[in-house]
Design a protein around this motif. Structure first.
Motif, PDB file in Angstrom:
ATOM      1  N   UNK A 111      91.579  74.748 101.261  1.00 17.65           N
ATOM      2  CA  UNK A 111      91.711  73.411 100.700  1.00 17.65           C
ATOM      3  C   UNK A 111      90.345  72.751 100.785  1.00 17.65           C
ATOM      4  N   UNK A 112      89.937  72.093  99.717  1.00 19.02           N
ATOM      5  CA  UNK A 112      88.711  71.292  99.723  1.00 19.02           C
ATOM      6  C   UNK A 112      89.118  69.824  99.711  1.00 19.02           C
ATOM      7  N   UNK A 113      88.449  69.028 100.547  1.00 18.30           N
ATOM      8  CA  UNK A 113      88.790  67.612 100.634  1.00 18.30           C
ATOM      9  C   UNK A 113      87.551  66.746 100.515  1.00 18.30           C
ATOM     10  N   UNK A 114      87.789  65.499 100.164  1.00 20.75           N
ATOM     11  CA  UNK A 114      86.749  64.483 100.218  1.00 20.75           C
ATOM     12  C   UNK A 114      87.406  63.148 100.512  1.00 20.75           C
ATOM     13  N   UNK A 115      86.844  62.427 101.467  1.00 21.67           N
ATOM     14  CA  UNK A 115      87.296  61.073 101.793  1.00 21.67           C
ATOM     15  C   UNK A 115      86.299  60.050 101.292  1.00 21.67           C
ATOM     16  N   UNK A 116      86.812  58.908 100.910  1.00 23.98           N
ATOM     17  CA  UNK A 116      86.008  57.701 100.738  1.00 23.98           C
ATOM     18  C   UNK A 116      86.487  56.744 101.810  1.00 23.98           C
ATOM     19  N   UNK A 117      85.560  56.009 102.414  1.00 23.88           N
ATOM     20  CA  UNK A 117      85.916  55.083 103.482  1.00 23.88           C
ATOM     21  C   UNK A 117      85.579  53.655 103.086  1.00 23.88           C
ATOM     22  N   UNK A 118      86.302  52.720 103.720  1.00 25.83           N
ATOM     23  CA  UNK A 118      86.128  51.302 103.424  1.00 25.83           C
ATOM     24  C   UNK A 118      84.992  50.688 104.230  1.00 25.83           C
ATOM     25  N   UNK A 119      84.842  51.138 105.484  1.00 27.54           N
ATOM     26  CA  UNK A 119      83.832  50.538 106.357  1.00 27.54           C
ATOM     27  C   UNK A 119      83.208  51.616 107.234  1.00 27.54           C
ATOM     28  N   UNK A 165      94.825  60.462  96.356  1.00 23.68           N
ATOM     29  CA  UNK A 165      95.621  59.382  96.920  1.00 23.68           C
ATOM     30  C   UNK A 165      94.715  58.226  97.323  1.00 23.68           C
ATOM     31  N   UNK A 166      95.138  57.026  97.001  1.00 22.47           N
ATOM     32  CA  UNK A 166      94.526  55.843  97.586  1.00 22.47           C
ATOM     33  C   UNK A 166      95.247  55.574  98.894  1.00 22.47           C
ATOM     34  N   UNK A 167      94.509  55.064  99.865  1.00 21.53           N
ATOM     35  CA  UNK A 167      95.034  54.852 101.218  1.00 21.53           C
ATOM     36  C   UNK A 167      94.715  53.418 101.634  1.00 21.53           C
ATOM     37  N   UNK A 168      95.693  52.742 102.213  1.00 24.42           N
ATOM     38  CA  UNK A 168      95.458  51.398 102.751  1.00 24.42           C
ATOM     39  C   UNK A 168      94.853  51.550 104.147  1.00 24.42           C
ATOM     40  N   UNK A 169      93.570  51.187 104.302  1.00 31.20           N
ATOM     41  CA  UNK A 169      92.934  51.322 105.613  1.00 31.20           C
ATOM     42  C   UNK A 169      93.412  50.228 106.569  1.00 31.20           C
ATOM     43  N   UNK A 180      80.505  49.137  96.806  1.00 26.68           N
ATOM     44  CA  UNK A 180      79.353  49.376  95.934  1.00 26.68           C
ATOM     45  C   UNK A 180      79.099  50.876  95.719  1.00 26.68           C
ATOM     46  N   UNK A 181      79.603  51.717  96.610  1.00 30.88           N
ATOM     47  CA  UNK A 181      79.422  53.169  96.471  1.00 30.88           C
ATOM     48  C   UNK A 181      80.545  53.785  95.640  1.00 30.88           C
ATOM     49  N   UNK A 182      81.808  53.490  95.994  1.00 33.66           N
ATOM     50  CA  UNK A 182      82.940  54.169  95.353  1.00 33.66           C
ATOM     51  C   UNK A 182      83.763  53.285  94.428  1.00 33.66           C
ATOM     52  N   UNK A 183      83.533  51.991  94.435  1.00 35.46           N
ATOM     53  CA  UNK A 183      84.236  51.093  93.524  1.00 35.46           C
ATOM     54  C   UNK A 183      85.626  50.673  93.966  1.00 35.46           C
ATOM     55  N   UNK A 184      86.075  51.114  95.133  1.00 37.54           N
ATOM     56  CA  UNK A 184      87.424  50.800  95.607  1.00 37.54           C
ATOM     57  C   UNK A 184      87.387  49.492  96.397  1.00 37.54           C
ATOM     58  N   UNK A 185      88.370  48.629  96.141  1.00 37.27           N
ATOM     59  CA  UNK A 185      88.472  47.348  96.825  1.00 37.27           C
ATOM     60  C   UNK A 185      89.812  47.245  97.554  1.00 37.27           C
ATOM     61  N   UNK A 186      89.923  46.223  98.398  1.00 35.40           N
ATOM     62  CA  UNK A 186      91.186  45.986  99.096  1.00 35.40           C
ATOM     63  C   UNK A 186      92.321  45.798  98.104  1.00 35.40           C
ATOM     64  N   UNK A 202      83.805  59.798  93.641  1.00 33.76           N
ATOM     65  CA  UNK A 202      85.208  59.730  93.233  1.00 33.76           C
ATOM     66  C   UNK A 202      85.830  60.900  93.984  1.00 33.76           C
ATOM     67  N   UNK A 203      86.737  60.596  94.908  1.00 33.29           N
ATOM     68  CA  UNK A 203      87.198  61.583  95.889  1.00 33.29           C
ATOM     69  C   UNK A 203      87.699  62.877  95.257  1.00 33.29           C
ATOM     70  N   UNK A 204      88.475  62.794  94.182  1.00 31.07           N
ATOM     71  CA  UNK A 204      89.008  64.015  93.581  1.00 31.07           C
ATOM     72  C   UNK A 204      87.894  64.850  92.955  1.00 31.07           C
TER      73      UNK A 204
END
Length: 168
Positions: free
Chosen positions: A11-19, A44-48, A57-63, A150-152
């Motif tokens: 399995x290959x994975x990649x995470x994006x983090x909020x902080x 999957x989007x994840x609620x941190x 500014x890196x991945x474009x994902x917001x709360x 983009x994680x995927x």
């Protein structure tokens, strides 16, 4: 090439983090490979645990993008089966993704992932002597399409790097 890269399913994975905290995963891409073929793509989007996003500014994902999505603990029953039967987990800069996975598991009071990790940064250096080995550099060298951070897309690129190395 390393032993784990030359055998079995992975399995290959990649995470994006909020902080800056490793338990702040806000997205994960998961690619399952069997016999050098991608057989499953999941994002999957994840609620941190915190609402403050420092890396939008890196991945474009917001709360607002993730506030109605599951937490890592809630998502885990859907994620865990994707790793079943895998020999290893591949990630670009695997220490980061392993630490995010472990921190999220610990925060959710889950057992850590027992699978070994294969770092595609190290793999690219060993197999092709690529430098620099940032994901866009390796993808350019191997002609792999990439939408970086983009994680995927990042996870799929990692999978394709391992497949290319296995075919060397």
């Amino acid at each position: 090439m390393r032993k784990e890269a030359s055998s079995g399913n992975f399995v290959a994975i990649d995470f994006e983090t909020a902080d800056y905290q490793r338990d702040s995963a806000c997205a994960i891409g998961v690619i399952r490979v069997e016999n050098d073929q991608i057989v499953d793509r999941s994002h999957f989007l994840i609620r941190p645990p915190r609402q403050k996003f420092q890396f939008t500014y890196i991945h474009g994902i917001t709360w607002s993008d993730v506030k109605h999505h599951p937490t890592f603990a809630e998502l885990w029953p859907n994620l865990q089966p994707k790793f079943a039967g895998s020999d290893f987990v591949a990630a670009h800069n695997a220490n980061f993704d392993r630490s995010v996975l472990n921190a999220c598991c610990q925060a959710a009071e889950l057992d850590p992932m027992p699978l070994p990790f294969l770092c595609t940064v190290k793999l690219a250096r060993e197999v092709w002597n690529i430098r620099p080995t940032k994901l866009p550099n390796v993808c350019e060298f191997l002609d792999i399409p990439l939408q970086h951070h983009q994680a995927l897309s990042d996870a799929e690129a990692c999978a394709k790097i391992v497949i290319a190395a296995r075919q060397q």
